[in-house]
Design an enzyme around this catalytic site. Structure first.
Site, mmCIF file in Angstrom:
data_model
loop_
_atom_site.group_PDB
_atom_site.id
_atom_site.type_symbol
_atom_site.label_atom_id
_atom_site.label_comp_id
_atom_site.label_asym_id
_atom_site.label_seq_id
_atom_site.Cartn_x
_atom_site.Cartn_y
_atom_site.Cartn_z
ATOM 1 N N LYS A 146 40.353 32.314 33.868
ATOM 2 C CA LYS A 146 41.583 33.090 33.854
ATOM 3 C C LYS A 146 42.197 33.279 35.228
ATOM 4 C CE LYS A 146 42.708 37.795 32.745
ATOM 5 N NZ LYS A 146 42.188 39.092 32.467
ATOM 6 N N LYS A 182 37.486 34.881 37.212
ATOM 7 C CA LYS A 182 38.740 35.623 37.081
ATOM 8 C C LYS A 182 39.317 35.868 38.466
ATOM 9 C CE LYS A 182 40.736 39.908 35.371
ATOM 10 N NZ LYS A 182 40.574 41.092 34.511
HETATM 11 C C1 PBG Z 1 41.428 44.007 32.461
HETATM 12 C C2 PBG Z 1 42.181 42.785 32.119
HETATM 13 C C3 PBG Z 1 43.374 42.298 32.685
HETATM 14 C C4 PBG Z 1 43.736 41.190 31.934
HETATM 15 C C5 PBG Z 1 42.752 41.011 30.965
HETATM 16 N N1 PBG Z 1 41.793 42.001 31.113
HETATM 17 C C6 PBG Z 1 44.228 42.837 33.763
HETATM 18 C C7 PBG Z 1 43.770 42.861 35.132
HETATM 19 O O1 PBG Z 1 42.706 42.381 35.505
HETATM 20 O O2 PBG Z 1 44.516 43.457 35.906
HETATM 21 C C8 PBG Z 1 44.958 40.362 32.124
HETATM 22 C C9 PBG Z 1 45.439 39.645 30.934
HETATM 23 C C10 PBG Z 1 46.845 39.184 31.025
HETATM 24 O O3 PBG Z 1 47.500 39.233 32.067
HETATM 25 O O4 PBG Z 1 47.337 38.746 29.970
HETATM 26 N N2 PBG Z 1 40.828 44.043 33.690
#
Ligand code: PBG
Length: 329
Positions: free
Chosen positions: A254, A201
């Site tokens: 992601k 991520k």
């Molecule tokens: C929680 C999380 C996030 C997303 C999924 N889980 C936001 C982040 O890390 O700030 C993002 C998903 C999206 O942008 O659709 N940490």
């Protein structure tokens, strides 16, 4: 063999022929639809930057889930907007937390058994400061503490499993969270509940609209001390290796479109099931172009999804899940 014996266009002449030789396929069962659950009743509040995506109270979410099931979607990814927030994100692991309540409501509906209920595990929607872990402040300096955060995240995972989650999906990017969650869940009797780790991520600008949807923007600083630097592919492979070693059953990549090369590299290296998350900014960006008539909606949506499958993702978390399932019929 070259032209004129070889003519690539022979196999492109009709729709039937193109269908026959298509290499990559999409099906509704490989699409996961994210839901943003909020307190109240009859609430269906559209997210400004994400047309067609809503904050839903549990009664409305049940309705949405029923439609998802009838469209043949693979499952739902659940996020919660708690009534109140605090420094420790206690709403995340409360017995009556918003996602816990929704899971119990979903489990009462037989027809929803067709959907895999995936619970996102993170603290950012539940903390007053909006960070994914516990913040330690020392004057003007602050640090997102790893190990104390991991303890709370493990507690959250067990709490969501207890409420009925079919899969636990940690998205916080703290070190050691997968092992801690596995331990805690096993101890509580949830050794059969798999972990889908957001192993790779990146700290991405493309999460912007999500933070409106989940009300989870950090109140100070950013997430770059725990989420990965977008320039690093080798590091992504190490993150995945470590999460698998800690006991992750599946991995989630992601964002998707700006990181298709990372998805491909992971596909070639790892044998576990892998999903990719077409994140909020990817969705908003396409919608902005649809609204201006700059892109053809259906074709651009399907092309974006196929590109993610072609890169190697087995399944896709996407805000387009319902629309795409309708196209796929
Ligand atoms: C929680 C999380 C996030 C997303 C999924 N889980 C936001 C982040 O890390 O700030 C993002 C998903 C999206 O942008 O659709 N940490």
């Amino acid at each position: 063999m070259e032209f004129p014996v070889t003519r690539m266009r022979r196999l492109r002449r009709t729709e039937a022929m193109r269908n026959l030789v298509r290499e990559t396929h999409l099906h509704p069962g490989a699409l996961i639809y994210p839901l943003f659950l909020c307190p109240g009743e009859g609430v269906r509040r559209e997210i400004g930057s994400m047309p067609g995506v809503f904050n839903l109270s549990i009664d409305e979410a049940v309705r949405e889930a029923q439609e998802a099931a009838s469209l043949g979607l693979g499952g739902l990814l659940l996020f919660g907007l708690p009534e109140t927030k605090d420094a420790e994100g206690s709403g995340a692991y409360a017995d009556d937390g918003i996602v816990q309540q929704a899971l119990r409501a979903f489990k009462q509906q037989r027809e929803l058994d067709k959907l895999v209920m995936i619970a996102d595990v993170c603290l950012c929607e539940y903390t007053s400061h909006g960070h994914c872990g516990i913040v330690h402040k020392d004057g003007s300096h602050y640090e997102i503490e790893n190990d104390s955060s991991v303890r709370l995240l493990a507690k959250t995972a067990a709490s969501l499993a207890k409420a009925g989650a079919d899969i636990i999906a940690p998205s916080d990017m703290m070190d050691g969270r997968v092992a801690a969650m596995r331990d805690e869940m096993d101890e509580e009797g949830f050794e059969q509940i798999p972990i889908l780790s957001y192993a790779s991520k990146f700290a991405s600008a493309f999460y912007g609209p999500f933070r409106e949807a989940a009300d989870s923007a950090p109140q100070f600083g950013d997430r770059r001390s725990y989420q990965m630097d977008g320039a690093n592919l080798r590091e992504a492979m190490r993150e995945i290796e470590l999460d698998l070693a800690e006991g992750a059953d599946m991995i989630l990549m992601k964002p998707a479109m700006p990181y298709l090369d990372v998805i491909r590299a992971a596909r070639e290296r790892f044998q576990v099931p892998m999903g990719a998350y077409q994140v909020s900014g990817e969705y908003s960006m396409l919608h902005a172009a649809f609204q201006r008539g700059w892109l053809e909606q259906e074709r651009a949506m399907m092309e974006s999804l196929i590109s993610i499958r072609r890169a190697g993702a087995d399944f896709i978390v996407t805000y387009f899940a319902r629309d795409a399932a309708k196209v796929l019929g």
